[in-house]
Design an enzyme around this catalytic site. Sequence first.
Site, PDB file in Angstrom:
ATOM      1  N   GLU A 292      24.925 -24.266  14.592  1.00  0.00           N
ATOM      2  CA  GLU A 292      25.824 -24.245  13.428  1.00  0.00           C
ATOM      3  C   GLU A 292      25.618 -25.495  12.567  1.00  0.00           C
ATOM      4  O   GLU A 292      25.614 -25.417  11.334  1.00  0.00           O
ATOM      5  CB  GLU A 292      27.273 -24.088  13.901  1.00  0.00           C
ATOM      6  CG  GLU A 292      27.489 -22.688  14.498  1.00  0.00           C
ATOM      7  CD  GLU A 292      28.891 -22.448  15.014  1.00  0.00           C
ATOM      8  OE1 GLU A 292      29.243 -23.076  16.038  1.00  0.00           O
ATOM      9  OE2 GLU A 292      29.622 -21.655  14.410  1.00  0.00           O
TER      10      GLU A 292
ATOM     11  N   GLU B 269      28.235 -17.971  22.193  1.00  0.00           N
ATOM     12  CA  GLU B 269      29.697 -17.851  22.139  1.00  0.00           C
ATOM     13  C   GLU B 269      30.230 -16.527  22.684  1.00  0.00           C
ATOM     14  O   GLU B 269      31.122 -16.504  23.522  1.00  0.00           O
ATOM     15  CB  GLU B 269      30.192 -18.046  20.699  1.00  0.00           C
ATOM     16  CG  GLU B 269      30.241 -19.499  20.263  1.00  0.00           C
ATOM     17  CD  GLU B 269      28.936 -20.010  19.664  1.00  0.00           C
ATOM     18  OE1 GLU B 269      27.875 -19.408  19.913  1.00  0.00           O
ATOM     19  OE2 GLU B 269      28.981 -21.028  18.954  1.00  0.00           O
TER      20      GLU B 269
HETATM   21  N1  CAA Z   1      28.475 -29.186  27.303  1.00  0.00           N
HETATM   22  C1  CAA Z   1      28.541 -30.186  28.195  1.00  0.00           C
HETATM   23  N2  CAA Z   1      27.486 -30.554  28.981  1.00  0.00           N
HETATM   24  C2  CAA Z   1      26.338 -29.885  28.832  1.00  0.00           C
HETATM   25  C3  CAA Z   1      26.182 -28.839  27.887  1.00  0.00           C
HETATM   26  C4  CAA Z   1      27.328 -28.493  27.099  1.00  0.00           C
HETATM   27  N3  CAA Z   1      27.282 -27.537  26.164  1.00  0.00           N
HETATM   28  N4  CAA Z   1      24.925 -28.359  27.967  1.00  0.00           N
HETATM   29  C5  CAA Z   1      24.301 -29.090  28.921  1.00  0.00           C
HETATM   30  N5  CAA Z   1      25.151 -30.004  29.434  1.00  0.00           N
HETATM   31  C6  CAA Z   1      24.878 -30.988  30.482  1.00  0.00           C
HETATM   32  C7  CAA Z   1      24.799 -30.314  31.852  1.00  0.00           C
HETATM   33  O1  CAA Z   1      26.111 -30.160  32.396  1.00  0.00           O
HETATM   34  C8  CAA Z   1      23.955 -31.307  32.620  1.00  0.00           C
HETATM   35  O2  CAA Z   1      24.763 -32.404  32.971  1.00  0.00           O
HETATM   36  P1  CAA Z   1      24.679 -33.006  34.486  1.00  0.00           P
HETATM   37  O3  CAA Z   1      23.264 -33.540  34.592  1.00  0.00           O
HETATM   38  O4  CAA Z   1      25.715 -34.078  34.478  1.00  0.00           O
HETATM   39  O5  CAA Z   1      24.943 -31.886  35.393  1.00  0.00           O
HETATM   40  C9  CAA Z   1      22.975 -31.819  31.558  1.00  0.00           C
HETATM   41  O6  CAA Z   1      23.576 -31.530  30.297  1.00  0.00           O
HETATM   42  C10 CAA Z   1      21.622 -31.121  31.610  1.00  0.00           C
HETATM   43  O7  CAA Z   1      21.848 -29.731  31.509  1.00  0.00           O
HETATM   44  P2  CAA Z   1      21.238 -28.659  32.537  1.00  0.00           P
HETATM   45  O8  CAA Z   1      21.019 -29.306  33.885  1.00  0.00           O
HETATM   46  O9  CAA Z   1      22.095 -27.444  32.511  1.00  0.00           O
HETATM   47  O10 CAA Z   1      19.828 -28.386  31.859  1.00  0.00           O
HETATM   48  P3  CAA Z   1      18.966 -27.069  32.006  1.00  0.00           P
HETATM   49  O11 CAA Z   1      17.645 -27.400  31.385  1.00  0.00           O
HETATM   50  O12 CAA Z   1      18.970 -26.548  33.384  1.00  0.00           O
HETATM   51  O13 CAA Z   1      19.713 -25.966  31.095  1.00  0.00           O
HETATM   52  C11 CAA Z   1      20.822 -25.166  29.103  1.00  0.00           C
HETATM   53  C12 CAA Z   1      19.811 -26.166  29.704  1.00  0.00           C
HETATM   54  C13 CAA Z   1      20.294 -23.740  29.247  1.00  0.00           C
HETATM   55  C14 CAA Z   1      20.991 -25.511  27.640  1.00  0.00           C
HETATM   56  C15 CAA Z   1      22.157 -25.264  29.861  1.00  0.00           C
HETATM   57  O14 CAA Z   1      22.513 -26.643  29.931  1.00  0.00           O
HETATM   58  C16 CAA Z   1      23.278 -24.542  29.198  1.00  0.00           C
HETATM   59  O15 CAA Z   1      23.357 -23.318  29.287  1.00  0.00           O
HETATM   60  N6  CAA Z   1      24.177 -25.289  28.528  1.00  0.00           N
HETATM   61  C17 CAA Z   1      25.359 -24.722  27.877  1.00  0.00           C
HETATM   62  C18 CAA Z   1      25.011 -24.028  26.551  1.00  0.00           C
HETATM   63  C19 CAA Z   1      26.254 -23.486  25.926  1.00  0.00           C
HETATM   64  O16 CAA Z   1      26.764 -22.460  26.332  1.00  0.00           O
HETATM   65  N7  CAA Z   1      26.817 -24.210  24.941  1.00  0.00           N
HETATM   66  C20 CAA Z   1      28.121 -23.964  24.359  1.00  0.00           C
HETATM   67  C21 CAA Z   1      28.026 -22.937  23.278  1.00  0.00           C
HETATM   68  S1  CAA Z   1      29.586 -22.515  22.625  1.00  0.00           S
HETATM   69  C22 CAA Z   1      29.682 -23.442  21.199  1.00  0.00           C
HETATM   70  O17 CAA Z   1      28.964 -24.382  21.010  1.00  0.00           O
HETATM   71  C23 CAA Z   1      30.634 -23.020  20.127  1.00  0.00           C
HETATM   72  C24 CAA Z   1      31.951 -23.592  20.156  1.00  0.00           C
HETATM   73  O18 CAA Z   1      32.423 -24.185  19.178  1.00  0.00           O
HETATM   74  C25 CAA Z   1      32.789 -23.392  21.289  1.00  0.00           C
END
Ligand code: CAA
Length: 246
Positions: free
Chosen positions: A115, A135
């Site tokens: 976004e 989302e």
């Molecule tokens: N919020 C907080 N922490 C996050 C994060 C997020 N959105 N995305 C990643 N992190 C953190 C993880 O918790 C992890 O922290 P730790 O090492 O302390 O455990 C660190 O970043 C590294 O992440 P991963 O180990 O998960 O890395 P990966 O390479 O295995 O996976 C990923 C990467 C696929 C992006 C995965 O991290 C993921 O799915 N993240 C969440 C994505 C998501 O759903 N975002 C929110 C979308 S909703 C939105 O943004 C709209 C709104 O206004 C609500």
Amino acid sequence: MSGFETVIYEKDGSVARLTLNRPQALNAFSVRMRDDLFEILSAIKTDDEVRAVVFKGAGDKAFCAGADLKEFLSAPSAVKARHIRSVRDLWRLFLSMPQPLIAALHGYVLGSGIEIALYCDLRLASPDAIFGFPEVTLGILPAAGGTQTLPRILGLSGALDMLLTGRRLNAQEAFLKGMVSRIVPREELLQKAEELAQNIASFDPVVVRNAKQALIHGLDMTLDQGLDLEWRLAAKIKEIRKSSKI
Ligand code: CAA
């Protein structure tokens, strides 16, 4: 300007650089980041020295992996959230920025991350970039403008395809759909974004700002109104030129 917890702000002549800086959390968009961005963009908006702005993400893995999901557990009430949005509306601030905004995108560009990128005027991506709106799969609606900005860029069909399914696009798909304007090797991404910013900054800033305004505001008008807007802005520039010669 310095001392921000989640964003590095650098100003180099006429180009401003903003780095989302929470690499340990893939630059997840937090309340603190919202406040930091609001403060920095408010300052840039009225800084006539700044002629172009580059956004990038710190670390190797992401531009921004979306809203901070850990903060969701302590989310404020709907009333408080609405109040905060009315006094610190970051998304309308993005929309109202007069300078061209350039996004240098690598790795994960998800949720609030995409976004933010969609508020930018030019998007460069490296081949490893992954774009998505998770989302709906999380049971929420994109609330940082995505439902409105995405169809304006991808068209309704492409936007529905992404938003309703949570499907991710790789850099090549994003390029073919017109979401990113250029794909650049990862090691050259920042340099190319910087060159683009310097190039735009070398042009007459009044012309650049008005061209941006004509395009962005014109898109929400009828063609007839848009032509009026274009004519008024062109006339304003001529007036400015004339008065600067007096
Ligand atoms: N919020 C907080 N922490 C996050 C994060 C997020 N959105 N995305 C990643 N992190 C953190 C993880 O918790 C992890 O922290 P730790 O090492 O302390 O455990 C660190 O970043 C590294 O992440 P991963 O180990 O998960 O890395 P990966 O390479 O295995 O996976 C990923 C990467 C696929 C992006 C995965 O991290 C993921 O799915 N993240 C969440 C994505 C998501 O759903 N975002 C929110 C979308 S909703 C939105 O943004 C709209 C709104 O206004 C609500």
